[in-house]
Design a protein around this motif. Structure first.
Motif, PDB file in Angstrom:
ATOM      1  N   VAL A 182     -31.566  21.652  33.269  1.00 19.90           N
ATOM      2  CA  VAL A 182     -30.414  22.326  32.660  1.00 19.90           C
ATOM      3  C   VAL A 182     -30.425  23.816  33.002  1.00 19.90           C
ATOM      4  CG1 VAL A 182     -29.394  23.034  30.453  1.00 19.90           C
ATOM      5  CG2 VAL A 182     -30.074  20.662  30.801  1.00 19.90           C
ATOM      6  N   VAL A 183     -31.567  24.455  32.855  1.00 22.08           N
ATOM      7  CA  VAL A 183     -31.661  25.893  33.121  1.00 22.08           C
ATOM      8  C   VAL A 183     -31.424  26.174  34.607  1.00 22.08           C
ATOM      9  CG1 VAL A 183     -33.184  27.909  33.083  1.00 22.08           C
ATOM     10  CG2 VAL A 183     -33.111  26.360  31.123  1.00 22.08           C
ATOM     11  N   ALA A 234     -30.062  26.598  26.280  1.00 25.32           N
ATOM     12  CA  ALA A 234     -30.401  25.273  26.812  1.00 25.32           C
ATOM     13  C   ALA A 234     -31.133  24.445  25.764  1.00 25.32           C
ATOM     14  CB  ALA A 234     -31.253  25.424  28.072  1.00 25.32           C
ATOM     15  N   MET A 261     -27.747  26.246  35.702  1.00 28.82           N
ATOM     16  CA  MET A 261     -26.854  27.270  35.160  1.00 28.82           C
ATOM     17  C   MET A 261     -26.277  28.131  36.282  1.00 28.82           C
ATOM     18  SD  MET A 261     -28.798  28.561  31.761  1.00 28.82           S
ATOM     19  CE  MET A 261     -28.806  27.556  30.307  1.00 28.82           C
TER      20      MET A 261
END
Length: 115
Positions: free
Chosen positions: A61-62, A82, A65
């Protein structure tokens, strides 16, 4: 910063990696033993540790970004966002997978199960 755990209501699970079993860490656990319970966990057991899958999800997820954080303040904000936005189902699925993880580890006689 001091982390405060609810009295007798929290369970901490770690994987016995070297950094988690250092003398300073063990001393910290001893000093805070009344604040939470440390779950006994076998060393070198990544197949049994659903947190590894959670860290993988968090990392993806990070890294996805856009734009990427460019400094520590942005990184801290991105990490917090997150973490707070991990779907509850992600946690539930990891917890629910534990019986299958245990069975897989048993079937390979404590070797790598592929989880």
């Amino acid at each position: 910063m001091r982390i405060i755990f609810p009295q007798n209501d929290s369970i901490y699970q770690q994987d016995n990696a070297r950094c988690h079993t250092a003398r300073s860490v063990c001393a910290w656990f001893e000093e805070h033993q009344d604040e939470f319970t440390a779950l006994p966990w076998p060393a070198n057991s990544p197949d049994l540790n659903p947190i590894e899958n959670l860290w993988d999800h968090f990392d993806r997820v990070v890294r996805a970004m856009d734009p990427q954080p460019r400094n520590l303040v942005q990184l801290a904000t991105a990490l917090e966002s997150a973490w707070l936005n991990i779907p509850v189902n992600t946690f539930r699925n990891l917890i629910d997978s534990l019986p299958a993880r245990l069975a897989a580890v048993r079937s390979v006689k404590s070797g790598y199960s592929g989880f």
